[in-house]
Design an enzyme around this catalytic site. Structure first.
Site, PDB file in Angstrom:
ATOM      1  N   ASP A  66       0.834  -1.205   0.000  1.00 25.07           N
ATOM      2  CA  ASP A  66       0.000   0.000   0.000  1.00 25.07           C
ATOM      3  C   ASP A  66       0.867   1.253   0.000  1.00 25.07           C
ATOM      4  O   ASP A  66       2.085   1.175   0.174  1.00 25.07           O
ATOM      5  CB  ASP A  66      -0.961   0.002   1.204  1.00 25.07           C
ATOM      6  CG  ASP A  66      -0.277  -0.378   2.517  1.00 25.07           C
ATOM      7  OD1 ASP A  66       0.969  -0.402   2.568  1.00 25.07           O
ATOM      8  OD2 ASP A  66      -0.979  -0.632   3.498  1.00 25.07           O
ATOM      9  N   ASP A 135      -7.997  -2.285  14.062  1.00 28.67           N
ATOM     10  CA  ASP A 135      -9.385  -2.497  13.646  1.00 28.67           C
ATOM     11  C   ASP A 135      -9.523  -3.680  12.688  1.00 28.67           C
ATOM     12  O   ASP A 135     -10.548  -3.846  12.037  1.00 28.67           O
ATOM     13  CB  ASP A 135      -9.948  -1.219  12.995  1.00 28.67           C
ATOM     14  CG  ASP A 135      -9.159  -0.777  11.768  1.00 28.67           C
ATOM     15  OD1 ASP A 135      -8.197  -1.474  11.371  1.00 28.67           O
ATOM     16  OD2 ASP A 135      -9.498   0.266  11.177  1.00 28.67           O
ATOM     17  N   HIS A 137      -7.689  -4.257   9.955  1.00 27.05           N
ATOM     18  CA  HIS A 137      -7.360  -4.061   8.535  1.00 27.05           C
ATOM     19  C   HIS A 137      -6.069  -4.779   8.175  1.00 27.05           C
ATOM     20  O   HIS A 137      -5.196  -4.977   9.030  1.00 27.05           O
ATOM     21  CB  HIS A 137      -7.294  -2.568   8.171  1.00 27.05           C
ATOM     22  CG  HIS A 137      -6.121  -1.805   8.685  1.00 27.05           C
ATOM     23  ND1 HIS A 137      -6.212  -0.838   9.658  1.00 27.05           N
ATOM     24  CD2 HIS A 137      -4.810  -1.820   8.334  1.00 27.05           C
ATOM     25  CE1 HIS A 137      -5.027  -0.299   9.867  1.00 27.05           C
ATOM     26  NE2 HIS A 137      -4.162  -0.879   9.085  1.00 27.05           N
ATOM     27  N   GLU A 142      -9.680  -1.289   5.052  1.00 32.28           N
ATOM     28  CA  GLU A 142     -10.353  -0.954   6.303  1.00 32.28           C
ATOM     29  C   GLU A 142     -11.655  -1.745   6.436  1.00 32.28           C
ATOM     30  O   GLU A 142     -12.139  -2.315   5.459  1.00 32.28           O
ATOM     31  CB  GLU A 142     -10.642   0.555   6.321  1.00 32.28           C
ATOM     32  CG  GLU A 142      -9.394   1.426   6.262  1.00 32.28           C
ATOM     33  CD  GLU A 142      -8.636   1.463   7.588  1.00 32.28           C
ATOM     34  OE1 GLU A 142      -8.868   0.602   8.458  1.00 32.28           O
ATOM     35  OE2 GLU A 142      -7.801   2.371   7.749  1.00 32.28           O
TER      36      GLU A 142
HETATM   37  C1  GLP Z   1      -0.568   0.341   8.577  1.00 35.85           C
HETATM   38  C2  GLP Z   1      -0.185  -0.454   7.335  1.00 35.85           C
HETATM   39  C3  GLP Z   1      -0.491  -1.924   7.494  1.00 35.85           C
HETATM   40  C4  GLP Z   1       0.046  -2.401   8.825  1.00 35.85           C
HETATM   41  C5  GLP Z   1      -0.623  -1.673   9.951  1.00 35.85           C
HETATM   42  C6  GLP Z   1      -0.160  -2.130  11.328  1.00 35.85           C
HETATM   43  O1  GLP Z   1      -1.881   0.744   8.585  1.00 35.85           O
HETATM   44  N1  GLP Z   1      -0.818   0.010   6.159  1.00 35.85           N
HETATM   45  O2  GLP Z   1       0.090  -2.642   6.419  1.00 35.85           O
HETATM   46  O3  GLP Z   1      -0.181  -3.783   8.946  1.00 35.85           O
HETATM   47  O4  GLP Z   1      -0.315  -0.308   9.809  1.00 35.85           O
HETATM   48  O5  GLP Z   1       1.023  -1.478  11.657  1.00 35.85           O
HETATM   49  P1  GLP Z   1       1.978  -1.883  12.849  1.00 35.85           P
HETATM   50  O6  GLP Z   1       2.670  -3.129  12.413  1.00 35.85           O
HETATM   51  O7  GLP Z   1       2.900  -0.730  12.987  1.00 35.85           O
HETATM   52  O8  GLP Z   1       1.117  -2.086  14.043  1.00 35.85           O
END
Ligand code: GLP
Length: 241
Positions: A66, A135, A137, A142
């Site tokens: 992304d 949440d 995702h 989302e």
């Molecule tokens: C962001 C990214 C996701 C990731 C998520 C969790 O929203 N787009 O790909 O999995 O954060 O991040 P973290 O690993 O820092 O908790």
């Protein structure tokens, strides 16, 4: 779905082992890369293996999950720059071997279609690293995302913008409102999914992903339908299982 509960470094070792096996057995491996804090110890472990054991990424293609829309390409929080800093520039990827959706494109719909096509033309993703949002995702899919979705423009949920404000001087207003993200259908085409989640703030999302009914309201539940999904969690993230 296989669920492995272990401490963070052991989880990183298991994911790095799977990636190393792939790199040593397939001539032109395709790796799916994720940003966020969850894969950082995997990238550190792969970098260590590159430096100490000669593990090479020279033949590897990397596709990111992304990208934010609305940040200039030079912004340090552009995921393309984040992945360079955290991993790609620390090992020996060939120039342009790592690509992400183009969040600066004038035509985001065309950029999304181009990205899905590029993944397909590379032969699809062999192993996709994933994190999970609080949440539920995955990538930036989302709650409410179609389980069959393809790469597309999405709005970021408020909770995600709050969670990610830590990368923008704790200023939620600085977090972009839109992104390009691989769809859940795109992600499901990867041949092996490895999702890492650590910390108690992920416990509810992990509970829903593993034990909840499959629902677009908890997008990560789509992994229950994948033929080869590995979920790697620490004790805190597993506390509601
Ligand atoms: C962001 C990214 C996701 C990731 C998520 C969790 O929203 N787009 O790909 O999995 O954060 O991040 P973290 O690993 O820092 O908790």
């Amino acid at each position: 779905m296989e669920v492995i509960i272990a401490e963070d470094q052991e989880l990183a070792t298991l994911v790095a082992d799977a990636i190393e096996r792939l790199l040593r057995s397939v001539p032109a491996p395709v790796l799916g890369l994720a940003t966020g804090s969850s894969p950082l110890s995997v990238y550190d472990e792969l970098t260590r293996r590159h430096e100490q054991n000669g593990l090479s990424f020279a033949e590897v293609r990397g596709f990111m999950l992304d990208e934010y829309v609305g940040l200039p390409a030079s912004h340090p929080q552009c995921y393309r720059n984040v992945i360079d800093t955290e991993f790609a520039s620390r090992v020996d990827f060939a120039d342009d071997a790592v690509q992400g959706p183009d969040g600066t494109a004038a035509d985001l719909v065309a950029a999304s279609a181009d990205y899905d096509r590029a993944i397909a033309e590379a032969g699809g993703i062999d192993l996709q690293i994933l994190g999970i949002g609080t949440d539920g995702h995955i990538a930036f899919n989302e709650p409410g995302s179609s389980l069959a979705s393809r790469t597309r423009v999405k709005s970021l949920a408020n909770q995600t913008r709050i969670d990610n404000a830590r990368f923008f001087d704790d200023e939620v207003d600085q977090v972009p409102q839109h992104c390009l993200t691989q769809g859940l259908g795109t992600i499901m085409e990867a041949r092996h999914l490895m999702l890492i989640a650590t910390g108690g703030q992920k416990a509810e999302a992990v509970h829903q992903m593993v034990e909840g009914p499959i629902s677009s309201m908890w997008p990560a539940t789509v992994l229950q339908m994948h033929p080869h999904a590995t979920v790697l969690v620490d004790d805190a993230a597993a506390s509601r299982l």
